[in-house]
Write an enzyme that holds these catalytic residues in place. Structure first.
Site, PDB file in Angstrom:
ATOM      1  N   ASP A 126      -5.622  -3.506  -2.540  1.00 48.91           N
ATOM      2  CA  ASP A 126      -5.652  -2.040  -2.633  1.00 48.91           C
ATOM      3  C   ASP A 126      -4.320  -1.506  -3.145  1.00 48.91           C
ATOM      4  O   ASP A 126      -4.269  -0.649  -4.029  1.00 48.91           O
ATOM      5  CB  ASP A 126      -6.036  -1.406  -1.296  1.00 48.91           C
ATOM      6  CG  ASP A 126      -5.075  -1.730  -0.166  1.00 48.91           C
ATOM      7  OD1 ASP A 126      -4.407  -2.786  -0.228  1.00 48.91           O
ATOM      8  OD2 ASP A 126      -5.006  -0.939   0.799  1.00 48.91           O
ATOM      9  N   GLU A 180       0.835  -1.206   0.000  1.00 48.14           N
ATOM     10  CA  GLU A 180       0.000   0.000   0.000  1.00 48.14           C
ATOM     11  C   GLU A 180       0.866   1.251   0.000  1.00 48.14           C
ATOM     12  O   GLU A 180       0.677   2.172  -0.802  1.00 48.14           O
ATOM     13  CB  GLU A 180      -0.910   0.007   1.227  1.00 48.14           C
ATOM     14  CG  GLU A 180      -1.630   1.323   1.482  1.00 48.14           C
ATOM     15  CD  GLU A 180      -1.952   1.536   2.950  1.00 48.14           C
ATOM     16  OE1 GLU A 180      -1.194   2.260   3.631  1.00 48.14           O
ATOM     17  OE2 GLU A 180      -2.966   0.981   3.414  1.00 48.14           O
TER      18      GLU A 180
END
EC number: 3.2.1.4
Length: 369
Positions: A117, A56
């Site tokens: 993500d 991330e």
């Protein structure tokens, strides 16, 4: 004499351009690099004793580098990620989500599972870097990574259709699936729809995830879907809107006004805006089922809501809070939320209706307004 005069004029123009470029740099990004990114291109979260790095963090930093037109930083981040999280090839492997100090003498991958993500933002940033910088290598790697995400992290869920799992392992059971509504920003879903299945349907199923899991107008951090029973929205301690879900409001606020999904999302999540305006600060946690809030959200929450809040006075209150309590060198997550929210608020970047990046490279710098 005229030759000398022309020479002086040329030097003056060059100096003016250099000074303008320096004045128009992104100070918050430059400080983030100093505080959080190693010389090798590793984003370090100092809040964890293991000095961890996540996929991330790498992906967010790649986005900021692209928005800032910082090609050297982007290349360093990309190379470190590929060499240390993806076994040397982002074409062949999804990046491991967690890296850090395993023991006093060993730095390595701590968890080889993926986090979609980070994968999503990384693929998008590579594709957009390829387009904006005309770098074929980034385009090719971004395309390959997106295909791998579709193969390893996208699943057809009965009653829903194609859905993005939070990672390749641990989120799907025989009749139950766990999702994180903040993992697929709608504008990125729109961008990926040009690549056909499964992305062309993921945009709509992702909208269902966002709208249907917020009965009181607050998106959950995590939510389960069960076959024949649907979303599990019964009151429980884990069904809260907090540190993950704050990004749902951020992504929605940064969408292009011409995207028809934006108005629907802003309307659904209006209670979050109303609550923030009423209290003067965002809540830290909200019970998704009852709508009851508790605690004061950190400064990163205020920054994340700058694109989301539609009332200018409400924006001004949160803008001032960010200015007064800007994250320091020990607040990784608050800092990245601030780079997103304040960066957007300062017009350093925008997203087009197609989900492409519209950077502010060639325009005069502006302050928050």
């Amino acid at each position: 004499m005229m030759t000398m005069l022309r020479g002086w004029i040329t030097m003056l123009v060059m100096l003016t351009a250099i000074n303008a470029q320096a004045a128009c740099s992104w100070p918050a990004w430059e400080q983030f690099k100093k505080d959080y990114i190693s010389q090798q291109g590793r984003v370090i979260d100092p809040g964890d004793a293991r000095k961890i790095t996540t996929s991330e963090g790498q992906s967010y930093a790649m986005f900021f580098a692209l928005a800032a037109n910082d090609r050297p930083a982007f290349a360093q981040l990309f190379n470190w990620t590929q060499n240390n999280l993806a076994q040397g090839s982002l074409r062949e492997y999804l990046p491991a989500w967690l890296w850090g100090q395993k023991d006093p003498d060993t730095w390595s991958v701590l968890d080889s599972n993926s986090a979609s993500d980070g994968d999503i933002w990384m693929a998008w940033s590579l594709l957009e870097a390829g387009r904006l910088w005309k770098e074929t290598r980034y385009t090719e790697v971004g395309t390959a990574l997106l295909k791998r995400i579709a193969r390893e992290e996208v699943l057809n869920v009965p009653g829903l259709g194609s859905m993005l799992l939070p990672g390749k392992i641990g989120f799907a059971e025989a009749n139950s699936w766990r999702f994180n509504p903040s993992y697929l920003p709608p504008q990125l879903a729109q961008y990926f729809s040009r690549f056909g299945a499964p992305w062309s349907t993921l945009r709509e199923t992702n909208l269902r995830l966002l709208l249907e899991t917020a009965p009181k107008g607050f998106s959950p951090d995590w939510v389960r879907y069960e076959s024949k029973q649907g979303w599990q929205l019964k009151a429980e301690k884990t069904l809260i809107s907090s540190y993950d879900a704050i990004r749902v409001y951020l992504w929605a606020g940064m969408m292009h006004d011409g995207d028809p999904q934006k108005a629907r999302l802003l309307a659904r999540f209006k209670p979050m805006a109303t609550l923030t305006m009423k209290n003067g600060v965002p809540p830290e946690k909200v019970d998704v089922v009852s709508g009851n809030a508790q605690g004061t959200g950190p400064v990163g929450f205020s920054a994340a809501l700058l694109p989301f809040l539609q009332n200018r006075d409400a924006q001004a209150v949160q803008r001032q809070r960010v200015a007064d309590h800007f994250p320091g060198s020990d607040a990784y997550y608050n800092y990245v939320l601030t780079l997103f929210g304040q960066g957007w608020d300062q017009h350093r970047f925008r997203f087009t209706v197609k989900g492409e990046l519209l950077p502010d490279w060639g325009q005069e710098c502006v302050s928050s307004r």
